[in-house]
Design a protein around this motif. Structure first.
Motif, PDB file in Angstrom:
ATOM      1  N   LYS A  89    -110.137  99.034  40.691  1.00 43.58           N
ATOM      2  CA  LYS A  89    -111.486  99.488  41.003  1.00 43.58           C
ATOM      3  C   LYS A  89    -112.496  98.344  41.040  1.00 43.58           C
ATOM      4  O   LYS A  89    -113.660  98.559  41.324  1.00 43.58           O
ATOM      5  CB  LYS A  89    -111.921 100.548  39.998  1.00 43.58           C
ATOM      6  N   ASP A  90    -112.053  97.147  40.738  1.00 46.67           N
ATOM      7  CA  ASP A  90    -112.954  95.994  40.765  1.00 46.67           C
ATOM      8  C   ASP A  90    -112.682  95.082  41.958  1.00 46.67           C
ATOM      9  O   ASP A  90    -113.223  93.987  42.035  1.00 46.67           O
ATOM     10  CB  ASP A  90    -112.869  95.212  39.450  1.00 46.67           C
ATOM     11  N   LEU A 120    -113.721  94.564  45.508  1.00 45.48           N
ATOM     12  CA  LEU A 120    -114.910  95.070  46.178  1.00 45.48           C
ATOM     13  C   LEU A 120    -115.201  94.353  47.488  1.00 45.48           C
ATOM     14  O   LEU A 120    -114.909  93.169  47.634  1.00 45.48           O
ATOM     15  CB  LEU A 120    -116.139  94.884  45.266  1.00 45.48           C
ATOM     16  N   GLU A 136    -121.452 108.333  45.378  1.00 47.72           N
ATOM     17  CA  GLU A 136    -121.520 107.119  44.568  1.00 47.72           C
ATOM     18  C   GLU A 136    -120.591 107.280  43.372  1.00 47.72           C
ATOM     19  O   GLU A 136    -120.461 108.366  42.812  1.00 47.72           O
ATOM     20  CB  GLU A 136    -122.961 106.892  44.100  1.00 47.72           C
ATOM     21  N   PRO A 184    -119.314 101.842  38.878  1.00 49.70           N
ATOM     22  CA  PRO A 184    -118.548 100.613  39.073  1.00 49.70           C
ATOM     23  C   PRO A 184    -117.770 100.225  37.817  1.00 49.70           C
ATOM     24  O   PRO A 184    -118.160 100.575  36.701  1.00 49.70           O
ATOM     25  CB  PRO A 184    -119.626  99.570  39.392  1.00 49.70           C
ATOM     26  N   GLU A 185    -116.676  99.523  38.021  1.00 46.18           N
ATOM     27  CA  GLU A 185    -115.888  98.997  36.903  1.00 46.18           C
ATOM     28  C   GLU A 185    -116.709  97.979  36.119  1.00 46.18           C
ATOM     29  O   GLU A 185    -116.706  97.966  34.899  1.00 46.18           O
ATOM     30  CB  GLU A 185    -114.603  98.355  37.456  1.00 46.18           C
ATOM     31  N   TRP A 222    -122.746  95.541  38.987  1.00 48.54           N
ATOM     32  CA  TRP A 222    -122.997  96.112  40.313  1.00 48.54           C
ATOM     33  C   TRP A 222    -123.902  97.328  40.243  1.00 48.54           C
ATOM     34  O   TRP A 222    -124.457  97.756  41.247  1.00 48.54           O
ATOM     35  CB  TRP A 222    -121.677  96.452  41.002  1.00 48.54           C
ATOM     36  N   GLU A 223    -124.081  97.883  39.052  1.00 49.36           N
ATOM     37  CA  GLU A 223    -124.932  99.050  38.874  1.00 49.36           C
ATOM     38  C   GLU A 223    -126.417  98.671  38.820  1.00 49.36           C
ATOM     39  O   GLU A 223    -127.277  99.488  39.105  1.00 49.36           O
ATOM     40  CB  GLU A 223    -124.528  99.763  37.582  1.00 49.36           C
ATOM     41  N   THR A 261    -122.139 101.784  44.425  1.00 45.52           N
ATOM     42  CA  THR A 261    -120.706 101.627  44.653  1.00 45.52           C
ATOM     43  C   THR A 261    -120.141 102.933  45.201  1.00 45.52           C
ATOM     44  O   THR A 261    -120.421 104.007  44.659  1.00 45.52           O
ATOM     45  CB  THR A 261    -119.989 101.245  43.346  1.00 45.52           C
ATOM     46  N   GLU A 265    -116.408 104.621  47.066  1.00 47.81           N
ATOM     47  CA  GLU A 265    -115.001 104.434  47.434  1.00 47.81           C
ATOM     48  C   GLU A 265    -114.758 104.912  48.856  1.00 47.81           C
ATOM     49  O   GLU A 265    -115.235 105.975  49.249  1.00 47.81           O
ATOM     50  CB  GLU A 265    -114.088 105.240  46.502  1.00 47.81           C
ATOM     51  N   ARG A 291    -113.294  99.990  47.255  1.00 43.94           N
ATOM     52  CA  ARG A 291    -114.714 100.182  46.977  1.00 43.94           C
ATOM     53  C   ARG A 291    -115.597  99.205  47.734  1.00 43.94           C
ATOM     54  O   ARG A 291    -115.246  98.047  47.914  1.00 43.94           O
ATOM     55  CB  ARG A 291    -114.972 100.054  45.477  1.00 43.94           C
ATOM     56  N   VAL A 296    -119.810  97.924  47.808  1.00 42.75           N
ATOM     57  CA  VAL A 296    -121.056  97.899  47.062  1.00 42.75           C
ATOM     58  C   VAL A 296    -122.172  97.599  48.040  1.00 42.75           C
ATOM     59  O   VAL A 296    -122.089  96.640  48.817  1.00 42.75           O
ATOM     60  CB  VAL A 296    -121.033  96.840  45.939  1.00 42.75           C
TER      61      VAL A 296
END
Length: 134
Positions: free
Chosen positions: A75-76, A78, A103, A106-107, A111-112, A117, A119, A125, A127
């Motif tokens: 999940k990281d 990107l 949305e 994020p891992e 990024w939040e 983020t 998928e 994913r 961003v």
């Protein structure tokens, strides 16, 4: 583009998918990337290439008659789009949400702070980052 030990005229990031039509819908209609070209029948591959006209970098998605060789990564992993205009980010986010791509958290919490983020159909994913870039 000059690197430390060589020069290149283009860079392309290529990725296989088993959800070819859904990925095209996500990146072309949802995200709004421009299709530069596509191809079929190349040694069993069909593909589509996105990017900016005359830019030296592209994003390619392919499918093979025998399927893709692997699932999505962590999940990281990107694909980050630096978008200075917050209104544009909100428009893309809303369009993708209406298409069924909400949305996600994020891992990496970084990024939040200024990003959104989401998928894609394969679990990769993107961003949408509200900054001028690096």
């Amino acid at each position: 583009m000059d690197f430390n030990n060589f020069s290149a005229v283009q860079v392309r990031i290529a990725r296989p998918t088993d959800k070819y039509e859904e990925v095209i819908e996500f990146y072309e209609r949802g995200l709004g990337l421009k299709r530069l070209t596509d191809f079929t029948g190349h040694r069993g591959y069909t593909g589509v290439i996105y990017g900016l006209p005359d830019a030296p970098y592209h994003l390619e998605f392919t499918k093979h008659v025998e399927g893709s060789p692997c699932p999505a990564p962590t999940k990281d992993n990107l694909l980050v789009f630096y978008i200075p205009n917050q209104v544009e980010i909100e428009n893309v986010k809303e369009r993708l949400n209406q298409m069924g791509y909400p949305e996600v958290e994020p891992e990496n919490g970084y990024w939040e702070e200024k990003g959104v983020t989401i998928e894609d159909p394969d679990g990769w994913r993107i961003v949408l980052m509200n900054t001028e870039g690096i």
